[in-house]
Design a protein around this motif. Structure first.
Motif, PDB file in Angstrom:
ATOM      1  N   SER A   1       0.895  -1.233  -0.040  1.00  0.00           N
ATOM      2  CA  SER A   1       0.040   0.122  -0.020  1.00  0.00           C
ATOM      3  C   SER A   1       0.900   1.318   0.075  1.00  0.00           C
ATOM      4  N   THR A   2       0.288   2.253  -0.105  1.00  0.00           N
ATOM      5  CA  THR A   2       1.118   3.586  -0.276  1.00  0.00           C
ATOM      6  C   THR A   2       1.933   3.768   0.870  1.00  0.00           C
ATOM      7  N   MET A   3       1.138   3.710   2.252  1.00  0.00           N
ATOM      8  CA  MET A   3       1.780   3.746   3.229  1.00  0.00           C
ATOM      9  C   MET A   3       2.894   2.788   3.779  1.00  0.00           C
ATOM     10  N   SER A   4       2.757   1.902   3.417  1.00  0.00           N
ATOM     11  CA  SER A   4       3.761   0.563   3.976  1.00  0.00           C
ATOM     12  C   SER A   4       4.928   0.575   2.952  1.00  0.00           C
ATOM     13  N   ALA A   5       4.502   1.218   1.614  1.00  0.00           N
ATOM     14  CA  ALA A   5       5.804   1.212   0.596  1.00  0.00           C
ATOM     15  C   ALA A   5       6.456   2.354   0.960  1.00  0.00           C
ATOM     16  N   LYS A   6       5.854   3.499   1.488  1.00  0.00           N
ATOM     17  CA  LYS A   6       6.832   4.754   1.972  1.00  0.00           C
ATOM     18  C   LYS A   6       7.398   4.246   3.207  1.00  0.00           C
ATOM     19  N   SER A   7       7.095   3.459   4.116  1.00  0.00           N
ATOM     20  CA  SER A   7       7.923   3.035   5.268  1.00  0.00           C
ATOM     21  C   SER A   7       9.003   1.902   4.907  1.00  0.00           C
ATOM     22  N   ALA A   8       8.568   1.135   3.790  1.00  0.00           N
ATOM     23  CA  ALA A   8       9.707   0.276   3.183  1.00  0.00           C
ATOM     24  C   ALA A   8      10.938   1.052   2.691  1.00  0.00           C
TER      25      ALA A   8
ATOM     26  N   MET B   1      14.117   9.891   6.030  1.00  0.00           N
ATOM     27  CA  MET B   1      12.850  10.512   5.008  1.00  0.00           C
ATOM     28  C   MET B   1      11.972  11.381   5.618  1.00  0.00           C
ATOM     29  N   LEU B   2      11.816  12.189   4.804  1.00  0.00           N
ATOM     30  CA  LEU B   2      10.818  13.293   5.631  1.00  0.00           C
ATOM     31  C   LEU B   2       9.322  13.153   5.019  1.00  0.00           C
ATOM     32  N   GLY B   3       9.425  12.717   3.634  1.00  0.00           N
ATOM     33  CA  GLY B   3       8.228  12.498   2.945  1.00  0.00           C
ATOM     34  C   GLY B   3       8.569  11.971   1.447  1.00  0.00           C
ATOM     35  N   ALA B   4       7.302  11.793   1.049  1.00  0.00           N
ATOM     36  CA  ALA B   4       7.462  11.133  -0.273  1.00  0.00           C
ATOM     37  C   ALA B   4       5.984  10.910  -0.809  1.00  0.00           C
ATOM     38  N   VAL B   5       6.044  11.097  -2.298  1.00  0.00           N
ATOM     39  CA  VAL B   5       4.844  11.159  -2.910  1.00  0.00           C
ATOM     40  C   VAL B   5       4.941  10.242  -4.333  1.00  0.00           C
TER      41      VAL B   5
ATOM     42  N   LEU C   1      11.717  12.853  -0.234  1.00  0.00           N
ATOM     43  CA  LEU C   1      12.596  14.061   0.248  1.00  0.00           C
ATOM     44  C   LEU C   1      13.295  13.617   1.627  1.00  0.00           C
ATOM     45  N   SER C   2      14.690  13.596   1.741  1.00  0.00           N
ATOM     46  CA  SER C   2      15.398  13.245   3.097  1.00  0.00           C
ATOM     47  C   SER C   2      16.312  14.158   3.492  1.00  0.00           C
ATOM     48  N   VAL C   3      16.775  13.889   4.788  1.00  0.00           N
ATOM     49  CA  VAL C   3      17.953  14.689   5.364  1.00  0.00           C
ATOM     50  C   VAL C   3      18.895  13.688   5.889  1.00  0.00           C
ATOM     51  N   THR C   4      20.092  14.241   5.997  1.00  0.00           N
ATOM     52  CA  THR C   4      20.997  13.344   6.830  1.00  0.00           C
ATOM     53  C   THR C   4      21.139  13.553   8.277  1.00  0.00           C
ATOM     54  N   ASN C   5      21.202  12.481   9.008  1.00  0.00           N
ATOM     55  CA  ASN C   5      21.208  12.675  10.412  1.00  0.00           C
ATOM     56  C   ASN C   5      22.489  13.287  10.967  1.00  0.00           C
TER      57      ASN C   5
ATOM     58  N   ILE D   1       5.712  19.618   3.311  1.00  0.00           N
ATOM     59  CA  ILE D   1       6.809  19.303   4.015  1.00  0.00           C
ATOM     60  C   ILE D   1       7.845  19.920   3.144  1.00  0.00           C
ATOM     61  N   LEU D   2       7.987  19.781   1.986  1.00  0.00           N
ATOM     62  CA  LEU D   2       8.933  20.403   0.987  1.00  0.00           C
ATOM     63  C   LEU D   2       9.280  21.778   1.261  1.00  0.00           C
ATOM     64  N   HIS D   3       8.310  22.380   1.431  1.00  0.00           N
ATOM     65  CA  HIS D   3       8.322  24.233   1.526  1.00  0.00           C
ATOM     66  C   HIS D   3       8.874  24.318   2.824  1.00  0.00           C
ATOM     67  N   HIS D   4       8.364  23.550   3.884  1.00  0.00           N
ATOM     68  CA  HIS D   4       8.844  23.638   5.311  1.00  0.00           C
ATOM     69  C   HIS D   4      10.386  23.518   5.356  1.00  0.00           C
ATOM     70  N   THR D   5      10.762  22.311   4.764  1.00  0.00           N
ATOM     71  CA  THR D   5      12.155  21.933   4.619  1.00  0.00           C
ATOM     72  C   THR D   5      13.109  22.892   4.054  1.00  0.00           C
TER      73      THR D   5
END
Length: 223
Positions: free
Chosen positions: A12-19, A32-36, A63-67, A138-142
């Motif tokens: 599903s979309t949510m489980s895919a993003k988690s994976a 990962m901050l967000g995905a579409v 969209l992702s950021v380094t730790n 999320i992209l605008h905020h980032t």
């Protein structure tokens, strides 16, 4: 994409993003901050020799950021091919390379959008307008948080994407409200405990006065 072609793409979309978050970004110490999930609005011209026949696939813009500090943000194209449960990292751009985000229509909920980078331009349509809106927020905020010198231009975007009714602000308001309620509850509990302590002290004083009076009466009658 034909329905039977999606049978193997069981996420599903949510489980895919988690994976994707765990499989693609976690091993690189990225968050990962967000995905579409997207499809191209216009087919990209591919050289004849590059055609390989890997079959149908799903595409995600992430969209992702380094730790690790200093924090670096990036946008990555991830694909999942038919018959596979794993994900493959494709193109990647640093957030600084993003020049323009086009929401296509500022007056209605639209799933279409364009991303313009320094060296590429893609026209997409998200799986839903709501998913696009969330990703844009999320992209605008980032961009506002991590880019200092040059920020991308957001055009043809609804006001809620730019911060008016942002889910990020709503989440922050919810947290603030929860903290305020918790603080109020603690204050009320403290007041109740304070009143209880006052009552206990009054009862203690009354008992002590009663004992002293009883003692005096006993001594008087004894005499």
């Amino acid at each position: 994409m034909p329905e039977n072609s999606l049978c193997a793409l069981s996420y599903s979309t949510m489980s895919a993003k988690s994976a994707i978050s765990k499989e693609i970004f976690a091993p690189l110490d990225e968050r990962m901050l967000g995905a579409v999930q997207v499809k191209r609005r216009t087919k990209k011209k591919i050289p004849f020799l590059a055609t390989g026949g890997q079959g149908e696939y799903l595409t995600y813009i992430c969209l992702s950021v380094t730790n690790k500090k200093p924090t670096q943000a990036s946008i990555t194209k991830v694909k999942q091919f038919e018959g596979s449960t794993s994900f493959v990292r494709r193109s990647q751009w640093m957030l600084e390379q993003l020049r323009q985000v086009n929401g296509i229509d500022p007056n209605r909920d639209s799933a279409e959008f364009d991303l313009l980078f320094e060296n590429s331009f893609d026209q997409w349509v998200a799986s839903t307008a709501s998913e696009k809106c969330t990703f844009f927020q999320i992209l605008h905020h980032t961009c506002q948080r991590y880019l200092t010198d040059r920020k991308p231009e957001f055009i043809n975007c609804q006001s809620k994407i730019m911060g008016g009714n942002s889910i990020l602000h709503s989440a922050a308001d919810s947290v603030t409200s929860a903290v305020q309620k918790a603080s109020q509850a603690l204050n009320e509990r403290g007041e109740r405990l304070g009143r209880a302590e006052e009552k206990t002290e009054d009862m203690k004083n009354s008992a002590q006065q009663f004992a002293e009076t009883a003692h005096k009466l006993a001594m008087k009658h004894k005499c």
